[in-house]
Scaffold this active site. Structure first.
Site, PDB file in Angstrom:
ATOM      1  N   ASP A  98      -9.797  -5.387  -4.295  1.00  0.00           N
ATOM      2  CA  ASP A  98      -9.216  -4.411  -3.380  1.00  0.00           C
ATOM      3  C   ASP A  98     -10.085  -3.162  -3.386  1.00  0.00           C
ATOM      4  O   ASP A  98     -10.189  -2.475  -4.408  1.00  0.00           O
ATOM      5  CB  ASP A  98      -7.785  -4.083  -3.826  1.00  0.00           C
ATOM      6  CG  ASP A  98      -7.017  -3.244  -2.830  1.00  0.00           C
ATOM      7  OD1 ASP A  98      -7.630  -2.385  -2.179  1.00  0.00           O
ATOM      8  OD2 ASP A  98      -5.789  -3.444  -2.698  1.00  0.00           O
ATOM      9  N   HIS A 144      -7.668  -5.758   0.261  1.00  0.00           N
ATOM     10  CA  HIS A 144      -6.451  -4.958   0.384  1.00  0.00           C
ATOM     11  C   HIS A 144      -5.492  -5.542   1.415  1.00  0.00           C
ATOM     12  O   HIS A 144      -4.273  -5.454   1.250  1.00  0.00           O
ATOM     13  CB  HIS A 144      -6.820  -3.522   0.765  1.00  0.00           C
ATOM     14  CG  HIS A 144      -5.671  -2.570   0.725  1.00  0.00           C
ATOM     15  ND1 HIS A 144      -4.917  -2.359  -0.413  1.00  0.00           N
ATOM     16  CD2 HIS A 144      -5.134  -1.756   1.683  1.00  0.00           C
ATOM     17  CE1 HIS A 144      -3.977  -1.466  -0.162  1.00  0.00           C
ATOM     18  NE2 HIS A 144      -4.076  -1.093   1.095  1.00  0.00           N
ATOM     19  N   SER A 203       0.825  -1.200   0.000  1.00  0.00           N
ATOM     20  CA  SER A 203       0.000   0.000   0.000  1.00  0.00           C
ATOM     21  C   SER A 203       0.868   1.263   0.000  1.00  0.00           C
ATOM     22  O   SER A 203       1.663   1.467  -0.921  1.00  0.00           O
ATOM     23  CB  SER A 203      -0.949  -0.035   1.193  1.00  0.00           C
ATOM     24  OG  SER A 203      -1.975   0.909   1.052  1.00  0.00           O
TER      25      SER A 203
END
Length: 275
Positions: free
Chosen positions: A226, A255, A97
Site C-alpha cells: 500500500d 491501496h 482508508s
C-alpha cells in the site's frame, strides 16, 4: 436521491439496497471518493441476503458541500445520525482508508451498542502523521504535497493519484482505464474546500483512544504494498491496540484492493461476517 438532514442542516446522500429486514452492512468510502466505489460489494452482499448501505461523506459526491465542519468528529457524528435515522441494529461497519477513520471515530464517540462487527480496510488509524510518539508515520511534507496538488490542479492530481493508489506503477500491473476514470469522476463530484479539509482530518487525527474502545469482532485487512497508507504505521499498529483483532495481509496488494482484488476481498469479508 435518498438523503438525511443532519442536526447542523447538512444533507447526506446514501444508498440503501437489499432487504430492509436483513442484517445491515454499512460501507464508508475513502478520500476523495463516494459511495459508488462500493457498488460491487453492495451488489455482492445484497445478493447474499444482507441489507447494504453506503453514503457520500459531507462535501463529497452528492452530499452537501459545507465550508466548515469537515472534521473526523463530524464525519463520525454524520455516520451516527445515518445509523439512527435508518434504525440500524447489529450493523457491520466496513471502512476503507479515510472511511476506516470515520468508522473508528464513530466507535470512539458513539460506542458499539448498534454494532455487530467492524472491518478496517487499508484504514488510516491509529495515526498517519509522523510525530515524536509516532515515528513510523509519514512526514507532514507528504500531506502538504497532497494539499498543494489538490488545490493547484485537482483534476490532474486525481488522475495521477490513481497510479500509486491502485499499484499501477508496479511491474506487471494490469491498468484499468475504467477504474482510473471512475476515481477521477467521483473525486471531481466533491467540493474543493471540503476535500482540502479532509486531508487534515485523515492525516492528523489520532485514533489510539478510539481503537482502545473496540469491543466487537474486528477485521484489519491491508495490502503490504500500500503506497498511500503504509501498513506499518496503520494495520500493524492497529492490531496491537484492538484486542482479538483478526489481521489479514494481502501480499503485494495496493491501496485500492477492494477493486483490484475484488473477488478475493468480497470472499474474505463474507467469511469474516459469517464466522
Amino acid at each position: 436521491m435518498a438523503t438525511i438532514t443532519t442536526r447542523d442542516g447538512t444533507r447526506i446522500f446514501y444508498k440503501d439496497w437489499g432487504s430492509r429486514n436483513a442484517q445491515p452492512i454499512l460501507f464508508s468510502h475513502g478520500w476523495p471518493l463516494t459511495a459508488d466505489v462500493w457498488d460491487a460489494q453492495m451488489v455482492f452482499f445484497a445478493n447474499k441476503g444482507y441489507r447494504v448501505i453506503a453514503h457520500d461523506r459531507r462535501s463529497h459526491g452528492r452530499s452537501d458541500q459545507v465550508w466548515d465542519s469537515n472534521t473526523m468528529d463530524r464525519y463520525a457524528d454524520d455516520l451516527a445520525e445515518l445509523i439512527e435515522a435508518l434504525d440500524l441494529r447489529s450493523v457491520i461497519l466496513v471502512g476503507h482508508s479515510t472511511g476506516g477513520g470515520e468508522v473508528t471515530r464513530y466507535v470512539g464517540r458513539h460506542g458499539t451498542g448498534r454494532v455487530a462487527k467492524v472491518a478496517l480496510i487499508g484504514a488510516v488509524p491509529p495515526l498517519m502523521l509522523k510525530t515524536e510518539a509516532n515515528p513510523g508515520g509519514l512526514p507532514i511534507d507528504v500531506f502538504d504535497g497532497i494539499r498543494k496538488g489538490t488545490y493547484d490542479n485537482r483534476s490532474q492530481f486525481f488522475r495521477d493519484l490513481t497510479i500509486p493508489f491502485y499499484g499501477y506503477n508496479r511491474e506487471g500491473a494490469a491498468i484499468s482505464e475504467g477504474i482510473r476514470e471512475s476515481f477521477w469522476l467521483q473525486g471531481m463530484m466533491g467540493g474543493l474546500k471540503g476535500q482540502l479539509d479532509s486531508i487534515r482530518a485523515f492525516s492528523e487525527s489520532d485514533f489510539n483512544a478510539d481503537l482502545a474502545k473496540f469491543d466487537k469482532p474486528t477485521l484489519v485487512l491491508h495490502g503490504d504494498d500500500d503506497q498511500i497508507v503504509p501498513i506499518g504505521a496503520s494495520a500493524l499498529s492497529t492490531v496491537k491496540i484492538v484486542k482479538h483483532a483478526v489481521l489479514k495481509v494481502y501480499e503485494g496488494a495496493d491501496h485500492g484492493l477492494t477493486q483490484t482484488y475484488q473477488d478475493r476481498f468480497n470472499a474474505d469479508l463474507l467469511e469474516f461476517i459469517e464466522t
